[in-house]
Motif scaffolding. Sequence first.
Motif, PDB file in Angstrom:
ATOM      1  N   THR A 128       0.860  -1.186   0.000  1.00 31.48           N
ATOM      2  CA  THR A 128       0.000   0.000   0.000  1.00 31.48           C
ATOM      3  C   THR A 128       0.893   1.231   0.000  1.00 31.48           C
ATOM      4  O   THR A 128       1.929   1.238   0.683  1.00 31.48           O
ATOM      5  N   PRO A 129       0.546   2.273  -0.751  1.00 36.94           N
ATOM      6  CA  PRO A 129       1.399   3.460  -0.773  1.00 36.94           C
ATOM      7  C   PRO A 129       1.372   4.247   0.537  1.00 36.94           C
ATOM      8  O   PRO A 129       2.330   4.933   0.869  1.00 36.94           O
ATOM      9  N   THR A 130       0.247   4.166   1.281  1.00 35.76           N
ATOM     10  CA  THR A 130       0.144   4.912   2.537  1.00 35.76           C
ATOM     11  C   THR A 130      -0.637   4.114   3.571  1.00 35.76           C
ATOM     12  O   THR A 130      -1.403   3.205   3.234  1.00 35.76           O
ATOM     13  N   MET A 131      -0.419   4.489   4.831  1.00 33.49           N
ATOM     14  CA  MET A 131      -1.178   3.919   5.938  1.00 33.49           C
ATOM     15  C   MET A 131      -1.350   5.027   6.968  1.00 33.49           C
ATOM     16  O   MET A 131      -0.365   5.613   7.424  1.00 33.49           O
ATOM     17  N   THR A 132      -2.588   5.331   7.343  1.00 31.32           N
ATOM     18  CA  THR A 132      -2.843   6.449   8.241  1.00 31.32           C
ATOM     19  C   THR A 132      -2.510   6.069   9.686  1.00 31.32           C
ATOM     20  O   THR A 132      -2.463   4.893  10.048  1.00 31.32           O
ATOM     21  N   ALA A 133      -2.324   7.091  10.509  1.00 30.75           N
ATOM     22  CA  ALA A 133      -2.075   6.868  11.939  1.00 30.75           C
ATOM     23  C   ALA A 133      -3.257   6.159  12.588  1.00 30.75           C
ATOM     24  O   ALA A 133      -3.084   5.328  13.487  1.00 30.75           O
ATOM     25  N   GLU A 134      -4.471   6.481  12.116  1.00 40.00           N
ATOM     26  CA  GLU A 134      -5.675   5.841  12.655  1.00 40.00           C
ATOM     27  C   GLU A 134      -5.697   4.358  12.320  1.00 40.00           C
ATOM     28  O   GLU A 134      -6.102   3.522  13.146  1.00 40.00           O
ATOM     29  N   GLN A 135      -5.256   3.999  11.117  1.00 42.57           N
ATOM     30  CA  GLN A 135      -5.191   2.587  10.727  1.00 42.57           C
ATOM     31  C   GLN A 135      -4.147   1.837  11.556  1.00 42.57           C
ATOM     32  O   GLN A 135      -4.385   0.704  11.978  1.00 42.57           O
ATOM     33  N   VAL A 136      -3.021   2.465  11.804  1.00 48.52           N
ATOM     34  CA  VAL A 136      -1.977   1.845  12.633  1.00 48.52           C
ATOM     35  C   VAL A 136      -2.504   1.606  14.041  1.00 48.52           C
ATOM     36  O   VAL A 136      -2.320   0.534  14.621  1.00 48.52           O
ATOM     37  N   GLU A 137      -3.195   2.601  14.591  1.00 51.34           N
ATOM     38  CA  GLU A 137      -3.743   2.480  15.947  1.00 51.34           C
ATOM     39  C   GLU A 137      -4.781   1.362  16.019  1.00 51.34           C
ATOM     40  O   GLU A 137      -4.778   0.555  16.963  1.00 51.34           O
ATOM     41  N   ALA A 138      -5.664   1.286  15.015  1.00 49.45           N
ATOM     42  CA  ALA A 138      -6.704   0.247  15.003  1.00 49.45           C
ATOM     43  C   ALA A 138      -6.086  -1.140  14.860  1.00 49.45           C
ATOM     44  O   ALA A 138      -6.533  -2.109  15.494  1.00 49.45           O
ATOM     45  N   LEU A 139      -5.042  -1.255  14.018  1.00 48.60           N
ATOM     46  CA  LEU A 139      -4.361  -2.536  13.821  1.00 48.60           C
ATOM     47  C   LEU A 139      -3.681  -2.985  15.110  1.00 48.60           C
ATOM     48  O   LEU A 139      -3.770  -4.161  15.496  1.00 48.60           O
ATOM     49  N   GLU A 140      -3.001  -2.069  15.790  1.00 47.76           N
ATOM     50  CA  GLU A 140      -2.336  -2.413  17.052  1.00 47.76           C
ATOM     51  C   GLU A 140      -3.352  -2.886  18.094  1.00 47.76           C
ATOM     52  O   GLU A 140      -3.121  -3.874  18.805  1.00 47.76           O
ATOM     53  N   ARG A 141      -4.480  -2.197  18.165  1.00 43.76           N
ATOM     54  CA  ARG A 141      -5.519  -2.582  19.123  1.00 43.76           C
ATOM     55  C   ARG A 141      -6.049  -3.979  18.831  1.00 43.76           C
ATOM     56  O   ARG A 141      -6.218  -4.802  19.731  1.00 43.76           O
ATOM     57  N   SER A 142      -6.242  -4.281  17.559  1.00 46.54           N
ATOM     58  CA  SER A 142      -6.806  -5.569  17.158  1.00 46.54           C
ATOM     59  C   SER A 142      -5.843  -6.724  17.435  1.00 46.54           C
ATOM     60  O   SER A 142      -6.248  -7.770  17.958  1.00 46.54           O
TER      61      SER A 142
END
Length: 397
Positions: A128-142
């Motif tokens: 993926t060309p980008t990943m938002t901070a919100e996506q990183v936070e949601a992934l870490e939580r999951s």
Amino acid sequence: QFSTRVVSCRAAELRPEGGGEPVHGFQVVLEDTILFPEGGGQPDDRGLIGDVPVLRVTRRGPEAEHFVQAPLEPGAEVLLSLDWERRFDHMQQHSGQHLITAIAEQMFGFKTTSWELGRQRSIIELDTPTMTAEQVEALERSVNEKIRERVPVVVRELAADDPEIETVRSRGLPDDHAGPVRVVDIEGIDSNMCCGTHVSNLSDLQVIKLLGTEKGKKNKTNLVFLAGNRVLKSVEQSHSTEKALTSLLKNGPGDHVEAVKRLQSSVKLLQKSNLNLLRDMAVLIARDFKSKPARSQLFVFHRKEGDSEFMNIIANEIGTEETLLFLTVGDEKEAGLFLLAGPVEAVENLGPRVAELLGGKGAGKRGRFQGKATKMSRRGEVQALLQEFLSHQSPEA
């Protein structure tokens, strides 16, 4: 530990990971091994064969080669010991990668194209060309929720022609693969073809921390993470740093950033003031020399504090059409900077010789030769060289 026999032992060389001269030793093949050879993004294990340290484990076809510095007798029975701390760290990082990879694809459709288990941190390359901070936070939580659910991790072996292999996530088998295919299952989450070492339950991962993203190759994003004990070590290092800063800055952790910003502003003002003072000093030094009724053909000056601009201001103020200048800044017993300025022909002739005497390098044009010096203690030899040159130029002097 594991008892096995030596199959073969041949002379070999090992090139150190950090570069340098190759190490002479032996490649040893055992009947079987508990030391993992590097592969699949995971580094190799370390351990002992008897009391002989294993410095590298590599795969050659179906065999693992153990590099040691002492020869071992083929046929001899040996006790193999595993460096468990290194192994468990690799297990945590590798299983952590499988979990992050699976959840990132489920949540966002981001496929993993490669990964690297580093010494301090690990990196997953996402398509993926980008990943938002919100996506990183949601992934870490999951992923941490899955760890708390204590999901089992199971290893299966399938025949190479088993149709079930087609349903397993994979980046393909190596060209020299032989024997069964190994599949690592995180129950209900992921099924992945893998040769690496893994925990038996996600709870063994303890915790995963996503440190953020970095720009990867074309249209790729690198996701940086820590798993398990590496998170604890990182917290300990951060806490030690925080304690040290609290002592130095005389305030609490919440005020550290503002305190450093104030210090940076103060340093910039001091640097600007210091630079102005150096410029003024350079002008005064030059004027003092020019005010003397009988000016020498050679002007030699050294100052511990200064820079190239300081020396060039002196040269500009004095003028170098008639005077030969040898200026230096830096610690007299260590390294520093030098400037030779004067008549073009003289500087072209003397510049490289001055640099050589000072153990440094330099370059010049239009009557100036300047550079770095590593042997400032030889300034006296340079001065003697310049005086001898001038005496030959002007015998009456």
